[in-house]
Design a protein around this motif. Structure first.
Motif, PDB file in Angstrom:
ATOM      1  N   GLY A 153       0.790  -1.225   0.000  1.00 45.82           N
ATOM      2  CA  GLY A 153       0.000   0.000   0.000  1.00 45.82           C
ATOM      3  C   GLY A 153       0.819   1.269   0.000  1.00 45.82           C
ATOM      4  N   ILE A 154       2.135   1.158   0.165  1.00 46.15           N
ATOM      5  CA  ILE A 154       3.005   2.340   0.175  1.00 46.15           C
ATOM      6  C   ILE A 154       3.636   2.498  -1.206  1.00 46.15           C
ATOM      7  CG2 ILE A 154       5.039   3.406   1.195  1.00 46.15           C
ATOM      8  CD1 ILE A 154       2.641   3.182   3.088  1.00 46.15           C
ATOM      9  N   ASP A 155       3.483   3.683  -1.790  1.00 44.67           N
ATOM     10  CA  ASP A 155       3.993   3.912  -3.139  1.00 44.67           C
ATOM     11  C   ASP A 155       4.302   5.400  -3.277  1.00 44.67           C
ATOM     12  OD1 ASP A 155       4.748   3.219  -5.685  1.00 44.67           O
ATOM     13  OD2 ASP A 155       2.736   3.353  -6.527  1.00 44.67           O
ATOM     14  N   TYR A 156       5.415   5.843  -2.736  1.00 41.91           N
ATOM     15  CA  TYR A 156       5.720   7.267  -2.649  1.00 41.91           C
ATOM     16  C   TYR A 156       6.421   7.751  -3.914  1.00 41.91           C
ATOM     17  CZ  TYR A 156       4.566   6.787   2.306  1.00 41.91           C
ATOM     18  OH  TYR A 156       3.922   6.548   3.496  1.00 41.91           O
ATOM     19  N   ARG A 160       2.108  10.884  -7.593  1.00 41.31           N
ATOM     20  CA  ARG A 160       0.952  10.824  -6.690  1.00 41.31           C
ATOM     21  C   ARG A 160       0.610  12.184  -6.102  1.00 41.31           C
ATOM     22  NH1 ARG A 160       1.420   8.549  -2.192  1.00 41.31           N
ATOM     23  NH2 ARG A 160      -0.745   7.890  -2.004  1.00 41.31           N
ATOM     24  N   GLN A 211       0.541   6.351   6.072  1.00 40.11           N
ATOM     25  CA  GLN A 211       0.559   5.549   4.851  1.00 40.11           C
ATOM     26  C   GLN A 211       0.363   6.389   3.595  1.00 40.11           C
ATOM     27  OE1 GLN A 211      -1.263   1.723   5.030  1.00 40.11           O
ATOM     28  NE2 GLN A 211      -0.693   1.433   7.163  1.00 40.11           N
ATOM     29  N   ASP A 212      -0.765   6.193   2.839  1.00 39.03           N
ATOM     30  CA  ASP A 212      -0.855   6.865   1.548  1.00 39.03           C
ATOM     31  C   ASP A 212      -1.279   8.326   1.631  1.00 39.03           C
ATOM     32  OD1 ASP A 212      -3.515   6.494   2.170  1.00 39.03           O
ATOM     33  OD2 ASP A 212      -4.036   5.428   0.326  1.00 39.03           O
ATOM     34  N   ARG A 215       2.270  11.603   0.170  1.00 36.85           N
ATOM     35  CA  ARG A 215       2.331  11.451  -1.286  1.00 36.85           C
ATOM     36  C   ARG A 215       3.743  11.084  -1.762  1.00 36.85           C
ATOM     37  NH1 ARG A 215      -3.112  11.242  -1.628  1.00 36.85           N
ATOM     38  NH2 ARG A 215      -4.099  13.313  -1.613  1.00 36.85           N
ATOM     39  N   CYS A 216       4.727  11.811  -1.208  1.00 35.60           N
ATOM     40  CA  CYS A 216       6.095  11.650  -1.685  1.00 35.60           C
ATOM     41  C   CYS A 216       7.030  12.230  -0.639  1.00 35.60           C
ATOM     42  CB  CYS A 216       6.259  12.382  -3.026  1.00 35.60           C
ATOM     43  SG  CYS A 216       7.899  12.274  -3.773  1.00 35.60           S
TER      44      CYS A 216
END
Length: 336
Positions: A153-156, A160, A211-212, A215-216
């Motif tokens: 679930g983490i996608d920095y 985003r 978590q999400d 963003r970055c």
């Protein structure tokens, strides 16, 4: 050790090399993964995406107020992994050592690396040592490569980032760059400036909690805050607006930069993170940062806008806007 300085024979691969490894590196870094002393480390990894980062450190001087090249090498790679949203787990390290380096300096550097790694909870599991002729390496160069696991679930990624997201920096900027410049040039100020060199392991708790909504993240090392903001604006295809008055800079750093004709926005940092956070979570996020020792001076410095895409604008204390450009050339060389 029978010698007080590094000799070319310490890089021969023979008995003196083995003594150097056993008495300096293995003594400081030893753990269950390193103990077999194989050609590489065999690792057990938990489920999740793998993050990997590598960096080389050529800073001069080797020792500076607030740290040294050893501490810096761990902090730099650990913080890069954290910026990816990863839990740092393992590090490798490689040394290129100049003939004539005092053994006592090498011991201090290695001890600093080991202590910083213990702070973070990472293991140094494999490495390499080379010795080069005097005049070839300016004391010692260090490479570190890190591996961490990114939870599901983490996608920095910059892509985003959305219009309206808030921009947060985790503390005062410019400390590292000024500390190195002062040490190198023999400058002294009424208020001494220490490098902010630190592993930002406390951010792992923020990743777990938000978590999400994050963003970055990016650590503003060489080129400083201004350069990182420009890189992200281009990668995300957004505009970024920041307020000059909201950017945290210590009185000592600002005063020294004014005197020297330098801009703290382009000064290197080694213990800060720039974080883009969803607008609805930004206030709580900032409050939580203020509760942690590493980020107690965090500040919300700006926001994301759709235009002008790929550009960073800064609102001055007089209320005017100016373009905050990318660093051209080398602000301070050999800073990390």
């Amino acid at each position: 050790m029978k010698h007080d300085r590094i000799l070319l024979a310490h890089g021969s691969g023979g008995l003196m090399s083995q003594r150097l490894i056993d008495e300096i590196f293995k003594k400081a870094f030893n753990n269950d993964i390193m103990e077999p002393m194989l050609d590489g480390a065999i690792l057990d990894l938990p489920a999740g995406k793998l993050a990997m980062s590598t960096d080389s450190f050529v800073i001069t001087p080797l020792f500076f107020p607030g740290g040294d090249i050893g501490k810096l090498s761990i902090c730099g790679t650990v913080n890069d992994l954290l910026a990816c949203g990863a839990q740092p787990l393992y590090l490798s390290t490689a040394f290129i050592i100049e003939e004539g380096l005092p053994i006592s300096d090498l011991r201090s550097i290695v001890a600093s690396m080991a202590e910083t790694a213990r702070q973070v909870g990472v293991k140094l599991v494999t490495g390499d040592t080379k010795v080069v002729e005097k005049g070839s390496a300016d004391g010692v160069f260090i490479n570190t490569t890190g591996i961490g696991i990114i939870p599901a679930g983490i996608d920095y990624l910059p892509q985003r980032i959305n219009s309206g997201d808030k921009v947060i920096v985790t503390g005062n900027i410019g400390d590292h760059g000024l500390a190195i410049l002062a040490q190198r040039e023999g400058l002294s100020f009424s208020t001494p400036v220490l490098s902010d060199c630190a592993p930002l392991y406390q951010l792992k708790d923020m990743i777990d909690k938000y978590q999400d909504a994050i963003r970055c993240m990016r650590d503003p090392t060489r080129g400083g805050l201004a350069t990182v903001l420009n890189e992200i604006a281009v990668q995300a295809g957004v505009g970024i607006r920041v307020k000059e008055a909201d950017i945290p800079v210590s009185v000592a750093v600002q005063g020294a930069c004014d005197m020297l004709g330098m801009d703290p926005l382009y000064m290197a940092n080694e213990g800060k993170m720039v974080i883009f956070v969803a607008a609805e979570a930004a206030e709580d996020f900032l409050n939580d940062l203020h509760k942690m020792s590493q980020t107690e001076n965090a500040a919300l410095i700006g926001r994301v806008s759709p235009e002008p895409a790929g550009m960073v604008l800064v609102e001055t204390e007089l209320g005017a806007e100016r373009i905050l450009g990318v660093l051209e050339g080398e602000h301070i060389p050999r800073i990390c």
